[in-house]
Design a protein around this motif. Structure first.
Motif, PDB file in Angstrom:
ATOM      1  N   LYS A 166       0.824  -1.216   0.000  1.00 28.51           N
ATOM      2  CA  LYS A 166       0.000   0.000   0.000  1.00 28.51           C
ATOM      3  C   LYS A 166       0.857   1.264   0.000  1.00 28.51           C
ATOM      4  CE  LYS A 166      -3.799   2.170   2.550  1.00 28.51           C
ATOM      5  NZ  LYS A 166      -4.612   2.114   3.789  1.00 28.51           N
ATOM      6  N   GLY A 167       2.028   1.211   0.663  1.00 26.95           N
ATOM      7  CA  GLY A 167       2.885   2.384   0.785  1.00 26.95           C
ATOM      8  C   GLY A 167       3.648   2.737  -0.474  1.00 26.95           C
ATOM      9  N   MET A 168       3.498   1.963  -1.517  1.00 27.31           N
ATOM     10  CA  MET A 168       4.247   2.197  -2.757  1.00 27.31           C
ATOM     11  C   MET A 168       3.758   3.410  -3.540  1.00 27.31           C
ATOM     12  SD  MET A 168       5.041  -1.433  -4.513  1.00 27.31           S
ATOM     13  CE  MET A 168       5.089  -0.554  -6.065  1.00 27.31           C
ATOM     14  N   THR A 169       2.516   3.796  -3.322  1.00 24.42           N
ATOM     15  CA  THR A 169       1.921   4.862  -4.126  1.00 24.42           C
ATOM     16  C   THR A 169       2.730   6.146  -4.055  1.00 24.42           C
ATOM     17  OG1 THR A 169      -0.273   3.924  -3.726  1.00 24.42           O
ATOM     18  CG2 THR A 169      -0.184   6.175  -4.564  1.00 24.42           C
ATOM     19  N   GLN A 170       3.108   6.567  -2.839  1.00 25.37           N
ATOM     20  CA  GLN A 170       3.858   7.805  -2.672  1.00 25.37           C
ATOM     21  C   GLN A 170       5.241   7.696  -3.282  1.00 25.37           C
ATOM     22  OE1 GLN A 170       2.636  10.753  -1.560  1.00 25.37           O
ATOM     23  NE2 GLN A 170       4.595  11.499  -2.335  1.00 25.37           N
ATOM     24  N   LEU A 171       5.866   6.513  -3.157  1.00 29.87           N
ATOM     25  CA  LEU A 171       7.196   6.310  -3.741  1.00 29.87           C
ATOM     26  C   LEU A 171       7.153   6.466  -5.257  1.00 29.87           C
ATOM     27  CD1 LEU A 171      10.170   5.471  -3.668  1.00 29.87           C
ATOM     28  CD2 LEU A 171       9.417   3.084  -3.619  1.00 29.87           C
ATOM     29  N   VAL A 172       6.183   5.835  -5.889  1.00 30.81           N
ATOM     30  CA  VAL A 172       6.066   5.920  -7.349  1.00 30.81           C
ATOM     31  C   VAL A 172       5.813   7.367  -7.781  1.00 30.81           C
ATOM     32  CG1 VAL A 172       4.684   5.218  -9.343  1.00 30.81           C
ATOM     33  CG2 VAL A 172       5.310   3.534  -7.611  1.00 30.81           C
ATOM     34  N   LYS A 173       5.025   8.110  -6.985  1.00 30.55           N
ATOM     35  CA  LYS A 173       4.783   9.526  -7.290  1.00 30.55           C
ATOM     36  C   LYS A 173       6.067  10.333  -7.194  1.00 30.55           C
ATOM     37  CE  LYS A 173      -0.089   9.926  -5.915  1.00 30.55           C
ATOM     38  NZ  LYS A 173      -1.031  10.509  -4.926  1.00 30.55           N
ATOM     39  N   THR A 174       6.877  10.041  -6.164  1.00 33.39           N
ATOM     40  CA  THR A 174       8.143  10.759  -5.992  1.00 33.39           C
ATOM     41  C   THR A 174       9.089  10.472  -7.135  1.00 33.39           C
ATOM     42  OG1 THR A 174       7.939  10.716  -3.569  1.00 33.39           O
ATOM     43  CG2 THR A 174      10.145  11.065  -4.467  1.00 33.39           C
ATOM     44  N   ILE A 175       9.185   9.196  -7.534  1.00 29.08           N
ATOM     45  CA  ILE A 175      10.049   8.830  -8.661  1.00 29.08           C
ATOM     46  C   ILE A 175       9.587   9.538  -9.930  1.00 29.08           C
ATOM     47  CG2 ILE A 175      10.777   6.927 -10.157  1.00 29.08           C
ATOM     48  CD1 ILE A 175      10.580   5.101  -7.668  1.00 29.08           C
ATOM     49  N   SER A 176       8.286   9.584 -10.145  1.00 26.73           N
ATOM     50  CA  SER A 176       7.734  10.256 -11.330  1.00 26.73           C
ATOM     51  C   SER A 176       8.043  11.748 -11.311  1.00 26.73           C
ATOM     52  CB  SER A 176       6.218  10.048 -11.397  1.00 26.73           C
ATOM     53  OG  SER A 176       5.912   8.683 -11.532  1.00 26.73           O
ATOM     54  N   LYS A 177       7.986  12.349 -10.120  1.00 23.42           N
ATOM     55  CA  LYS A 177       8.269  13.789  -9.997  1.00 23.42           C
ATOM     56  C   LYS A 177       9.736  14.079 -10.295  1.00 23.42           C
ATOM     57  CE  LYS A 177       7.439  17.684  -6.892  1.00 23.42           C
ATOM     58  NZ  LYS A 177       6.935  18.081  -5.551  1.00 23.42           N
ATOM     59  N   VAL A 178      10.631  13.234  -9.765  1.00 27.19           N
ATOM     60  CA  VAL A 178      12.066  13.402 -10.037  1.00 27.19           C
ATOM     61  C   VAL A 178      12.331  13.251 -11.531  1.00 27.19           C
ATOM     62  CG1 VAL A 178      14.350  12.355  -9.703  1.00 27.19           C
ATOM     63  CG2 VAL A 178      12.842  12.695  -7.740  1.00 27.19           C
ATOM     64  N   LYS A 179      11.686  12.275 -12.139  1.00 27.57           N
ATOM     65  CA  LYS A 179      11.848  12.051 -13.590  1.00 27.57           C
ATOM     66  C   LYS A 179      11.373  13.265 -14.390  1.00 27.57           C
ATOM     67  CE  LYS A 179      10.306   8.965 -17.309  1.00 27.57           C
ATOM     68  NZ  LYS A 179      11.622   8.560 -17.829  1.00 27.57           N
ATOM     69  N   ARG A 180      10.252  13.811 -13.985  1.00 26.87           N
ATOM     70  CA  ARG A 180       9.655  14.938 -14.689  1.00 26.87           C
ATOM     71  C   ARG A 180      10.504  16.212 -14.554  1.00 26.87           C
ATOM     72  NH1 ARG A 180       5.012  13.802 -12.478  1.00 26.87           N
ATOM     73  NH2 ARG A 180       5.143  15.512 -10.999  1.00 26.87           N
ATOM     74  N   GLN A 181      11.004  16.449 -13.335  1.00 26.00           N
ATOM     75  CA  GLN A 181      11.601  17.757 -13.052  1.00 26.00           C
ATOM     76  C   GLN A 181      13.130  17.789 -13.103  1.00 26.00           C
ATOM     77  OE1 GLN A 181      10.016  19.328  -9.379  1.00 26.00           O
ATOM     78  NE2 GLN A 181       7.893  19.160 -10.051  1.00 26.00           N
ATOM     79  N   ILE A 182      13.800  16.651 -12.820  1.00 27.04           N
ATOM     80  CA  ILE A 182      15.262  16.715 -12.689  1.00 27.04           C
ATOM     81  C   ILE A 182      15.990  15.669 -13.525  1.00 27.04           C
ATOM     82  CG2 ILE A 182      17.181  16.878 -11.035  1.00 27.04           C
ATOM     83  CD1 ILE A 182      15.132  17.187  -8.803  1.00 27.04           C
ATOM     84  N   ASN A 183      15.479  14.434 -13.545  1.00 33.33           N
ATOM     85  CA  ASN A 183      16.210  13.326 -14.171  1.00 33.33           C
ATOM     86  C   ASN A 183      15.318  12.617 -15.185  1.00 33.33           C
ATOM     87  OD1 ASN A 183      17.867  11.200 -14.823  1.00 33.33           O
ATOM     88  ND2 ASN A 183      17.922  10.284 -12.778  1.00 33.33           N
ATOM     89  N   PRO A 184      15.187  13.185 -16.380  1.00 35.86           N
ATOM     90  CA  PRO A 184      14.236  12.648 -17.367  1.00 35.86           C
ATOM     91  C   PRO A 184      14.547  11.236 -17.840  1.00 35.86           C
ATOM     92  CG  PRO A 184      15.621  14.355 -18.342  1.00 35.86           C
ATOM     93  CD  PRO A 184      15.866  14.399 -16.878  1.00 35.86           C
ATOM     94  N   SER A 185      15.778  10.766 -17.654  1.00 33.07           N
ATOM     95  CA  SER A 185      16.134   9.415 -18.107  1.00 33.07           C
ATOM     96  C   SER A 185      15.869   8.345 -17.049  1.00 33.07           C
ATOM     97  CB  SER A 185      17.609   9.367 -18.523  1.00 33.07           C
ATOM     98  OG  SER A 185      18.450   9.661 -17.420  1.00 33.07           O
TER      99      SER A 185
END
Length: 278
Positions: A166-185
């Motif tokens: 259940k706790g994975m949701t926030q982690l996946v959101k954080t990874i997506s945010k980092v990908k979007r804003q800082i590390n596109p690869s």
């Protein structure tokens, strides 16, 4: 020193503790070394569990740790970036950590480009390795964000229990945010089920829930890491599961997992080469 043209940086990440994250970082790293790869493990957790698990018990007595190397990078004193890297007898290198990293995390708040400090340091040493594996701390902190920015990909260990999944949701959101804003690869290599007890319906239902919730857009590794007392005992021995009990089910699972990751990488490289040839 052996140089490679390409180095893959992998973050082992989950903000929940007790999911086998450090065990996975250690045994995956040694598994890669057993496959002939040159591997650096980075302990990015102030608790220093990875450092301790590899046999360096008195972490406070270490003369150089990740915190020191990051301070050197921030202050542009990174003249000898490999100083302080430890060599383990199972043919892997380790950049250790201790509580000094916690103090550094507080000072990072006021550092320019604070999310990219670890990436800058890793870039200064990674060409000596085939793989750099970062063991993240169990929180979505600035250090964890640093690891995600430094990484090419993420492996998410998830304990085979409902609350862990259940706790994975926030982690996946954080990874997506980092990908979007800082590390596109940045990409997620997949979700690794750990501490699996195949005898219980709970483990089965947890896997089904993860597949239903994430299976459409994230890979769920075929390999599952079983629950085993031998895996817990390795932390005391300062060895990987391969050196401690190579015939155990956990050792076999980590061999299979390592091969699965390498196979996926070969497929991806072949795909990219094919696209470039067109």
């Amino acid at each position: 020193m052996f140089l490679t043209k390409q180095t893959k940086v992998i973050a082992i990440c989950n903000q929940k503790g007790g999911v086998g994250k450090t065990t996975t970082a250690l045994n995956f790293g040694v598994g890669l070394a057993n496959e002939g790869k040159k591997v650096l493990l980075i302990d990015c957790d102030p608790q220093g569990d990875l450092t301790t698990a590899l046999g360096w018990r008195n972490t406070d007595e270490l003369s150089v740790t990740l915190a020191d190397k990051l301070v050197e990078y921030i202050e542009e004193r990174n003249k000898n970036p490999t100083n302080g890297i430890l060599h383990h007898k199972e043919n892997i290198d380790l950049l250790p950590a201790n509580l000094d990293l916690s103090a550094l995390e507080l000072s990072l708040v006021n550092t320019m480009s604070r999310e990219t400090v670890l990436k800058g340091y890793v870039n200064s040493i990674k060409t000596a390795y085939d793989y750099v594996v970062i063991d993240c701390m169990p929180s979505l902190s600035v250090l964890t964000v640093n690891a995600l920015v430094a990484a090419d990909s993420v492996i998410i260990p998830v304990q085979s229990q409902f609350l862990a999944a259940k706790g994975m949701t926030q982690l996946v959101k954080t990874i997506s945010k980092v990908k979007r804003q800082i590390n596109p690869s940045l990409k997620i290599d997949g979700i690794l089920l750990t501490l699996v007890d195949g005898r219980t319906n709970l483990s089965k239902s947890t896997k089904e829930a993860i597949v239903n919730d994430y299976g459409k857009y994230l890979k769920i590794f075929d390999t599952q890491i079983p629950m085993g007392i031998k895996a817990a005992e390795t932390a005391i021995s300062g060895k990987s599961i391969f050196a401690y009990d190579k015939n155990s089910k956990v050792a076999k699972a980590y061999v299979d997992f390592t091969k699965e990751v390498l196979k996926l990488e070969r497929k991806e490289k072949n795909r990219l080469q094919s696209e470039q040839a067109r």
